[in-house]
Design a protein around this motif. Structure first.
Motif, PDB file in Angstrom:
ATOM      1  N   ALA A  53       0.833  -1.205   0.000  1.00  0.00           N
ATOM      2  CA  ALA A  53       0.000   0.000   0.000  1.00  0.00           C
ATOM      3  C   ALA A  53       0.866   1.253   0.000  1.00  0.00           C
ATOM      4  O   ALA A  53       0.540   2.252  -0.661  1.00  0.00           O
ATOM      5  N   MET A  54       1.962   1.218   0.738  1.00  0.00           N
ATOM      6  CA  MET A  54       2.851   2.372   0.763  1.00  0.00           C
ATOM      7  C   MET A  54       3.478   2.598  -0.612  1.00  0.00           C
ATOM      8  O   MET A  54       3.564   3.736  -1.097  1.00  0.00           O
ATOM      9  N   ILE A  55       3.891   1.520  -1.261  1.00  0.00           N
ATOM     10  CA  ILE A  55       4.465   1.635  -2.603  1.00  0.00           C
ATOM     11  C   ILE A  55       3.425   2.186  -3.571  1.00  0.00           C
ATOM     12  O   ILE A  55       3.721   3.041  -4.420  1.00  0.00           O
ATOM     13  N   ASP A  56       2.188   1.694  -3.465  1.00  0.00           N
ATOM     14  CA  ASP A  56       1.119   2.191  -4.335  1.00  0.00           C
ATOM     15  C   ASP A  56       0.917   3.697  -4.160  1.00  0.00           C
ATOM     16  O   ASP A  56       0.661   4.417  -5.134  1.00  0.00           O
ATOM     17  N   HIS A  57       1.027   4.164  -2.925  1.00  0.00           N
ATOM     18  CA  HIS A  57       0.872   5.597  -2.653  1.00  0.00           C
ATOM     19  C   HIS A  57       1.917   6.404  -3.419  1.00  0.00           C
ATOM     20  O   HIS A  57       1.584   7.402  -4.090  1.00  0.00           O
ATOM     21  N   TYR A  58       3.163   5.964  -3.359  1.00  0.00           N
ATOM     22  CA  TYR A  58       4.221   6.702  -4.041  1.00  0.00           C
ATOM     23  C   TYR A  58       4.173   6.498  -5.554  1.00  0.00           C
ATOM     24  O   TYR A  58       4.551   7.393  -6.320  1.00  0.00           O
ATOM     25  N   ALA A  59       3.682   5.342  -6.000  1.00  0.00           N
ATOM     26  CA  ALA A  59       3.521   5.123  -7.436  1.00  0.00           C
ATOM     27  C   ALA A  59       2.495   6.096  -8.014  1.00  0.00           C
ATOM     28  O   ALA A  59       2.649   6.585  -9.140  1.00  0.00           O
ATOM     29  N   GLU A  60       1.461   6.383  -7.251  1.00  0.00           N
ATOM     30  CA  GLU A  60       0.452   7.354  -7.694  1.00  0.00           C
ATOM     31  C   GLU A  60       0.991   8.777  -7.598  1.00  0.00           C
ATOM     32  O   GLU A  60       0.765   9.601  -8.490  1.00  0.00           O
ATOM     33  N   HIS A  61       1.728   9.054  -6.522  1.00  0.00           N
ATOM     34  CA  HIS A  61       2.268  10.406  -6.320  1.00  0.00           C
ATOM     35  C   HIS A  61       3.290  10.754  -7.400  1.00  0.00           C
ATOM     36  O   HIS A  61       3.315  11.880  -7.913  1.00  0.00           O
ATOM     37  N   PHE A  62       4.131   9.769  -7.754  1.00  0.00           N
ATOM     38  CA  PHE A  62       5.138   9.967  -8.804  1.00  0.00           C
ATOM     39  C   PHE A  62       4.719   9.154 -10.031  1.00  0.00           C
ATOM     40  O   PHE A  62       5.452   8.274 -10.490  1.00  0.00           O
ATOM     41  N   SER A  63       3.564   9.466 -10.565  1.00  0.00           N
ATOM     42  CA  SER A  63       2.963   8.626 -11.599  1.00  0.00           C
ATOM     43  C   SER A  63       3.821   8.526 -12.858  1.00  0.00           C
ATOM     44  O   SER A  63       3.781   7.516 -13.575  1.00  0.00           O
ATOM     45  N   GLU A  64       4.614   9.559 -13.151  1.00  0.00           N
ATOM     46  CA  GLU A  64       5.433   9.533 -14.360  1.00  0.00           C
ATOM     47  C   GLU A  64       6.671   8.657 -14.204  1.00  0.00           C
ATOM     48  O   GLU A  64       7.372   8.388 -15.182  1.00  0.00           O
ATOM     49  N   ALA A  65       6.944   8.200 -12.989  1.00  0.00           N
ATOM     50  CA  ALA A  65       8.173   7.442 -12.732  1.00  0.00           C
ATOM     51  C   ALA A  65       8.035   5.945 -13.004  1.00  0.00           C
ATOM     52  O   ALA A  65       9.024   5.230 -13.011  1.00  0.00           O
ATOM     53  N   ASN A  66       6.796   5.452 -13.201  1.00  0.00           N
ATOM     54  CA  ASN A  66       6.573   4.020 -13.439  1.00  0.00           C
ATOM     55  C   ASN A  66       7.185   3.168 -12.324  1.00  0.00           C
ATOM     56  O   ASN A  66       7.911   2.199 -12.577  1.00  0.00           O
TER      57      ASN A  66
END
Length: 308
Positions: free
Chosen positions: A40-53
């Motif tokens: 869940a924590m990784i998903d949060h940052y994946a959404e926050h930095f969406s352009e980073a894949n």
């Protein structure tokens, strides 16, 4: 249906951070809770930095599994298959928890890796951190394309993920082996390009594989492109990346598979050879300094750890 960790089969990224931890004594209950919260924590940052894949993988060491989760064990999970022949060695080293962070931004990897270490806190000892990067068009630092034989498309899932019919409790998971190789770049660069190509069994610039009859039995592609008794290709999914600075260079080798056997077969072919003295001559120019076996369970399994 079990959901796999998306980083297992994800396409390559520009940057990778590989974190290896040993668990501290009497911290298993805390670790189960912390590991369950990581996706869940990784998903949060994946959404926050969406352009980073951003993608990640959380895996549990073969030698630590029973201590963390005594309720059950993946059917083929065994210790890393340490091997040695003459001066060629694949050592088995320690590692209880492995976390792989990949994205197209080095700063994103740094932020997420920092948050992971904060979440795990004093329940673990960080024993190794390797920052890796995409080199040119997906090449190893030797100059050759890495992972040419990797499965593509949906076949990546077939190769990498445990199937329901094979091990229902751990379906969607993947057997993981890591090795950090250190290259002797000075020695490698003394070879002429054709000699380097002969070591690999394919051309350097165009990445064209030699015809089978033109390959030396010691060529890297000869020793790793193997078939089973029925003539089917023995496959793994590689998520390896180069690493290094001005003093040390190499490859952080990462192998995912639905079974632990293919990696062992390939490693044996490289180190022990074909029984006629033909080992992988790439091992003259690189050596494995670490070797650890893990299992990367499904997201469902990681979530269930909080219930223990």
């Amino acid at each position: 249906m079990a959901r796999e960790q998306f980083g297992v089969c994800a396409e390559p990224n520009l940057h990778g951070t590989y974190l290896l931890f040993n668990a501290m004594d009497d911290k298993n209950a805390f670790l189960r809770q912390a590991l369950s919260r990581l996706p869940a924590m990784i998903d949060h940052y994946a959404e926050h930095f969406s352009e980073a894949n951003l993608t990640s993988v959380v895996a549990i060491g073969a030698n630590y599994w029973d201590e963390l989760y005594p309720e059950g064990r993946p059917k083929e999970l065994t210790s890393f298959p340490m091997m040695q022949s003459d001066d060629r060695i694949a050592p088995a080293t320690s590692g209880d928890i492995y976390i792989e962070v990949r994205s197209d931004r080095a700063d994103t990897n740094h932020i997420v890796s920092t948050k992971i270490c904060e979440l795990l806190a004093d329940s673990v000892d960080l024993i190794e951190q390797t920052r890796a990067f995409r080199y040119l068009d997906g090449r190893d630092l030797t100059g050759f394309v890495d992972g040419t034989e990797n499965p593509q498309g949906h076949h990546r899932r077939d190769v990498a993920l445990v199937k329901e019919e094979d091990d229902a409790e751990f379906a969607g998971g993947s057997y993981l082996h890591i090795q950090r190789y250190r290259h002797n770049m000075n020695l490698w660069n003394m070879l002429k390009e054709k000699a380097q190509e002969d070591v690999f069994g394919r051309t350097k610039v165009d990445n064209i594989e030699y015809e089978s009859d033109d390959k030396a039995p010691t060529a890297h592609t000869k020793r790793t492109a193997l078939k089973d008794d029925d003539g089917n290709s023995i496959e793994i999914l590689r998520q390896s990346m180069p690493y290094g600075d001005m003093k040390t260079q190499g490859l952080f080798f990462v192998s995912y598979c639905h079974s632990s056997e293919p990696f062992t077969i390939m490693l044996k072919s490289m180190i022990q050879g074909d029984g006629q003295g033909h080992f992988d001559h790439m091992l003259k120019y690189t050596e494995a300094q670490t070797g650890v076996a893990f299992f990367a369970p499904s997201l469902n399994f990681l979530a269930s750890l909080a219930e223990g």
